[in-house]
Write an enzyme that holds these catalytic residues in place. Structure first.
Site, PDB file in Angstrom:
ATOM      1  N   VAL A   1     -26.239-100.639  24.449  1.00 57.73           N
ATOM      2  CA  VAL A   1     -26.946 -99.363  24.394  1.00 57.73           C
ATOM      3  C   VAL A   1     -28.303 -99.477  23.693  1.00 57.73           C
ATOM      4  O   VAL A   1     -29.051 -98.502  23.636  1.00 57.73           O
ATOM      5  CB  VAL A   1     -26.090 -98.265  23.718  1.00 57.73           C
ATOM      6  CG1 VAL A   1     -24.875 -97.946  24.570  1.00 57.73           C
ATOM      7  CG2 VAL A   1     -25.699 -98.660  22.310  1.00 57.73           C
TER       8      VAL A   1
ATOM      9  N   TYR B   1     -18.349-105.778  12.575  1.00 58.68           N
ATOM     10  CA  TYR B   1     -18.618-105.330  13.944  1.00 58.68           C
ATOM     11  C   TYR B   1     -19.941-104.556  13.999  1.00 58.68           C
ATOM     12  O   TYR B   1     -20.774-104.781  14.880  1.00 58.68           O
ATOM     13  CB  TYR B   1     -17.469-104.466  14.451  1.00 58.68           C
ATOM     14  CG  TYR B   1     -17.746-103.817  15.786  1.00 58.68           C
ATOM     15  CD1 TYR B   1     -17.758-104.574  16.966  1.00 58.68           C
ATOM     16  CD2 TYR B   1     -18.024-102.450  15.876  1.00 58.68           C
ATOM     17  CE1 TYR B   1     -18.044-103.982  18.187  1.00 58.68           C
ATOM     18  CE2 TYR B   1     -18.295-101.854  17.095  1.00 58.68           C
ATOM     19  CZ  TYR B   1     -18.305-102.624  18.251  1.00 58.68           C
ATOM     20  OH  TYR B   1     -18.588-102.046  19.457  1.00 58.68           O
TER      21      TYR B   1
ATOM     22  N   SER C   1     -23.561-103.958  22.288  1.00 54.30           N
ATOM     23  CA  SER C   1     -22.358-104.503  22.921  1.00 54.30           C
ATOM     24  C   SER C   1     -22.523-105.895  23.516  1.00 54.30           C
ATOM     25  O   SER C   1     -21.523-106.536  23.857  1.00 54.30           O
ATOM     26  CB  SER C   1     -21.863-103.542  24.008  1.00 54.30           C
ATOM     27  OG  SER C   1     -21.294-102.390  23.433  1.00 54.30           O
TER      28      SER C   1
ATOM     29  N   TYR D   1     -19.250-101.608  31.671  1.00 58.83           N
ATOM     30  CA  TYR D   1     -18.379-100.469  31.414  1.00 58.83           C
ATOM     31  C   TYR D   1     -17.810 -99.888  32.715  1.00 58.83           C
ATOM     32  O   TYR D   1     -17.457-100.639  33.616  1.00 58.83           O
ATOM     33  CB  TYR D   1     -19.106 -99.422  30.573  1.00 58.83           C
ATOM     34  CG  TYR D   1     -19.706-100.020  29.330  1.00 58.83           C
ATOM     35  CD1 TYR D   1     -18.889-100.654  28.398  1.00 58.83           C
ATOM     36  CD2 TYR D   1     -21.076-100.013  29.098  1.00 58.83           C
ATOM     37  CE1 TYR D   1     -19.419-101.239  27.260  1.00 58.83           C
ATOM     38  CE2 TYR D   1     -21.615-100.595  27.961  1.00 58.83           C
ATOM     39  CZ  TYR D   1     -20.783-101.210  27.052  1.00 58.83           C
ATOM     40  OH  TYR D   1     -21.309-101.790  25.936  1.00 58.83           O
TER      41      TYR D   1
ATOM     42  N   LYS E   1     -20.627-108.643  21.892  1.00 63.22           N
ATOM     43  CA  LYS E   1     -19.185-108.772  22.117  1.00 63.22           C
ATOM     44  C   LYS E   1     -18.827-110.095  22.790  1.00 63.22           C
ATOM     45  O   LYS E   1     -17.752-110.650  22.535  1.00 63.22           O
ATOM     46  CB  LYS E   1     -18.683-107.601  22.958  1.00 63.22           C
ATOM     47  CG  LYS E   1     -18.789-106.253  22.262  1.00 63.22           C
ATOM     48  CD  LYS E   1     -18.481-105.098  23.209  1.00 63.22           C
ATOM     49  CE  LYS E   1     -18.634-103.740  22.519  1.00 63.22           C
ATOM     50  NZ  LYS E   1     -18.395-102.604  23.436  1.00 63.22           N
TER      51      LYS E   1
END
Length: 337
Positions: free
Chosen positions: A291, A221, A97, A273, A100
């Site tokens: 992660v 992605y 992530s 998050y 991103k």
């Protein structure tokens, strides 16, 4: 009257002295940044190394489950661009992530912020990173840091086939000044074969008209999440956004204060998050986790921080990594608040 005047004067002197002492102490704390060294980092790392025993390596993507839970690394790029690292500094891991924020920069650079955020929100969330949230009701992702928003963000980068992914990869290579960076094909294949939840989000957004392409966009992605980096690479990424998109060596090719502010605000709001609110209170720095066990941190105008430890807490954030960052932030008074 004279007694009161004396007391007033004495009180004034006392307050002035207290404020002066606070000013000196704050200046000393700020000046302490120059004392950061590999010895400092090593001390903090060793203090927090064993937190990995309380976490768990992500295994919902089979390839990630193969990571060594004991691996740990810590890197800082200071204001001058000097790099300090300790631990398993050569250990590579996938961005997941953390990619991103790079994809968001690429999409905004091409389309503009208004166009991108017309299709998603700036909101934080109390839900896990892979939650559908309000996707089924409003059709729009909450933010670009949750999986749904990130999938949409990557789909907004122009180009056929894997060109959008290559733009993200090239930007990571540029920011880190590391042309050897590539993606892990085995992790990519593992993510693709098990990414049914992400596939569901993709098709809900396709159904609502937010996405018009095919699954090549979803593959991009998965590929960007599979880009392999080191803790030092993450520190350089943190530095980049902390310094208005200026590279650690001073290269100003992409300098843009507005884009840096956007990315940092999203990192602070949703980068950890559903733990982001508590993290902001405890650490107080724009950060993005993955992660794969990495966390990149921006200390606005000052430095970039990168940590790696694959054992995660219940939110999907590196457990030892969080405590390392927390100790560094406290020791050097780094919180922006």
């Amino acid at each position: 009257m004279k007694k009161n005047s004396f007391l007033f004067s004495a009180k004034g002197i006392l307050i002035a002295g207290f404020l002066s002492l606070n000013t000196v102490m704050y200046a000393q704390k700020t000046a302490d940044l120059s004392t950061i060294s590999e010895k400092t980092l090593s001390s903090i790392l060793e203090k927090n190394r064993n937190y990995y025993t309380l976490g768990k390596v992500a295994d919902y993507i089979p390839e990630l489950g193969k990571m060594d839970a004991k691996a740990i690394a810590f890197s800082v790029v200071d204001k001058t661009g000097k790099v300090f690292s300790t631990g398993d500094v050569q250990k590579k891991f996938t961005m997941q992530s953390i990619s991103k924020i790079i994809a968001l920069m690429a999409a905004v650079k091409e389309r503009g912020e208004a166009n991108v955020f017309d299709k998603m929100g700036y909101f934080g969330s109390d839900r896990p990173f892979n939650h559908f949230s309000n996707l089924e009701t409003t059709g729009k992702p909450l933010n670009p840091m949750m999986n749904a928003g990130a999938i949409l963000t990557t789909s907004l980068i122009s180009g056929d086939g894997e060109k959008p992914f290559l733009k993200v990869l090239d930007m990571v290579r540029y920011i880190t000044k590391n042309t050897t960076i590539d993606y892990s094909k085995s992790v990519y294949e593992s993510e693709k074969s098990t990414g049914h939840r992400n596939r569901g989000m993709f098709y809900i957004m396709k159904n609502s008209g937010l996405i018009s392409g095919n699954e090549d966009q979803l593959d991009n992605y998965f590929k960007q999440c599979s880009i392999e980096v080191t803790a030092e690479d993450l520190a350089k990424i943190g530095y980049f956004f902390a310094n208005q998109c200026v590279r650690f060596d001073g290269d100003t090719q992409y300098k843009n204060a507005d884009v840096a502010q956007l990315i940092e605000s999203q990192m602070l709001t949703a980068g950890m998050y559903e733990f982001s609110g508590e993290y902001s209170r405890m650490v107080g720095l724009p950060s993005k986790s993955g992660v794969g066990g990495g966390i990149t941190v921006s200390v606005p105008g000052k430095m970039g921080i990168g940590v790696f430890s694959p054992a995660l807490d219940q939110h999907g954030n590196s457990l030892a990594g969080y405590h390392i960052i927390l100790d560094l932030a406290k020791q050097y008074n780094l919180s922006i608040f």
